[in-house]
Motif scaffolding. Structure first.
Motif, short mmCIF file in Angstrom:
data_model
loop_
_atom_site.label_atom_id
_atom_site.label_comp_id
_atom_site.label_asym_id
_atom_site.label_seq_id
_atom_site.Cartn_x
_atom_site.Cartn_y
_atom_site.Cartn_z
N ARG A 158 3.66 5.01 11.81
CA ARG A 158 3.29 4.55 10.47
C ARG A 158 3.89 3.21 10.10
O ARG A 158 3.31 2.47 9.33
CB ARG A 158 3.66 5.60 9.44
CG ARG A 158 2.82 6.84 9.57
CD ARG A 158 3.20 7.87 8.57
NE ARG A 158 2.21 8.94 8.60
CZ ARG A 158 2.40 10.10 8.03
NH1 ARG A 158 3.51 10.35 7.37
NH2 ARG A 158 1.47 11.03 8.10
N ALA B 77 -6.72 3.45 4.91
CA ALA B 77 -6.41 3.23 3.49
C ALA B 77 -7.44 2.26 2.94
O ALA B 77 -7.74 1.22 3.56
CB ALA B 77 -5.01 2.66 3.31
N VAL C 141 0.86 -1.18 0.00
CA VAL C 141 0.00 0.00 0.00
C VAL C 141 0.90 1.24 0.00
O VAL C 141 1.70 1.43 0.91
CB VAL C 141 -0.93 0.02 1.24
CG1 VAL C 141 -1.74 1.30 1.28
CG2 VAL C 141 -1.83 -1.20 1.25
N SER D 239 -1.29 7.17 13.17
CA SER D 239 -0.55 8.12 12.34
C SER D 239 0.82 8.46 12.92
O SER D 239 1.69 8.93 12.20
CB SER D 239 -1.36 9.40 12.13
OG SER D 239 -1.56 10.06 13.36
N GLU E 276 -5.01 6.79 10.67
CA GLU E 276 -5.05 6.92 9.22
C GLU E 276 -5.73 5.69 8.67
O GLU E 276 -5.64 4.60 9.25
CB GLU E 276 -3.64 7.02 8.65
CG GLU E 276 -2.91 8.26 9.07
CD GLU E 276 -1.49 8.32 8.53
OE1 GLU E 276 -1.07 9.42 8.19
OE2 GLU E 276 -0.82 7.27 8.44
N GLU F 151 2.23 5.02 0.53
CA GLU F 151 1.97 6.02 1.57
C GLU F 151 0.86 6.98 1.15
O GLU F 151 0.09 7.44 1.98
CB GLU F 151 3.25 6.79 1.90
CG GLU F 151 4.19 6.05 2.82
CD GLU F 151 3.58 5.74 4.18
OE1 GLU F 151 2.97 6.64 4.80
OE2 GLU F 151 3.69 4.59 4.62
N SER F 152 0.77 7.26 -0.13
CA SER F 152 -0.24 8.21 -0.61
C SER F 152 -1.67 7.68 -0.45
O SER F 152 -2.63 8.45 -0.52
CB SER F 152 0.02 8.56 -2.07
OG SER F 152 -0.05 7.39 -2.88
N ALA F 153 -1.83 6.37 -0.21
CA ALA F 153 -3.16 5.78 -0.05
C ALA F 153 -3.71 6.02 1.36
O ALA F 153 -4.91 5.93 1.58
CB ALA F 153 -3.12 4.29 -0.35
N TRP F 154 -2.84 6.30 2.31
CA TRP F 154 -3.25 6.51 3.70
C TRP F 154 -3.69 7.96 3.88
O TRP F 154 -3.07 8.88 3.38
CB TRP F 154 -2.12 6.20 4.65
CG TRP F 154 -1.72 4.77 4.66
CD1 TRP F 154 -0.74 4.19 3.93
CD2 TRP F 154 -2.30 3.72 5.44
NE1 TRP F 154 -0.67 2.85 4.20
CE2 TRP F 154 -1.61 2.53 5.13
CE3 TRP F 154 -3.33 3.66 6.38
CZ2 TRP F 154 -1.93 1.32 5.72
CZ3 TRP F 154 -3.63 2.45 6.97
CH2 TRP F 154 -2.94 1.29 6.63
N PHE F 155 -4.78 8.16 4.62
CA PHE F 155 -5.21 9.53 4.89
C PHE F 155 -5.83 9.64 6.28
O PHE F 155 -6.34 8.67 6.83
CB PHE F 155 -6.19 10.03 3.82
CG PHE F 155 -7.50 9.27 3.78
CD1 PHE F 155 -8.60 9.72 4.46
CD2 PHE F 155 -7.61 8.10 3.03
CE1 PHE F 155 -9.80 9.02 4.42
CE2 PHE F 155 -8.80 7.40 2.98
CZ PHE F 155 -9.90 7.87 3.68
N LEU G 262 -8.46 -0.64 0.73
CA LEU G 262 -7.85 -1.80 0.09
C LEU G 262 -8.95 -2.55 -0.66
O LEU G 262 -10.12 -2.20 -0.55
CB LEU G 262 -7.20 -2.70 1.14
CG LEU G 262 -6.24 -2.00 2.12
CD1 LEU G 262 -5.85 -2.95 3.24
CD2 LEU G 262 -5.03 -1.49 1.39
#
Length: 67
Positions: free
Chosen positions: A46, A32, A10, A43, A30, A12-16, A34
């Motif tokens: 990570r 993501a 996954v 968060s 955070e 890093e840009s997929a986590w928010f 899937l």
């Protein structure tokens, strides 16, 4: 593929973080999206463990929490 293998793939840009989370770094999680699942992690840690739940379970949790 193992679950840990899935999480390693996954980006890093997929986590928010939630829009309710501030920039202070306190008590944030955070998520993501899937394939059919949702990853949840701290968060502040990570690279630490992540909880992975079915998408339907995550939706139920969010609905309950917002009620």
């Amino acid at each position: 593929m193992t679950l840990s293998g899935v999480l390693q793939e996954v980006p890093e840009s997929a986590w928010f973080k939630s829009s309710y989370s501030g920039d202070t770094g306190n008590n944030c999680v955070e998520v993501a999206a899937l394939a059919g699942r949702v990853g949840v992690r701290d968060s502040k840690v990570r690279s630490g463990p992540a909880l992975v739940v079915p998408s339907a379970a995550w939706s139920s949790f969010v609905a309950f929490a917002s009620a």
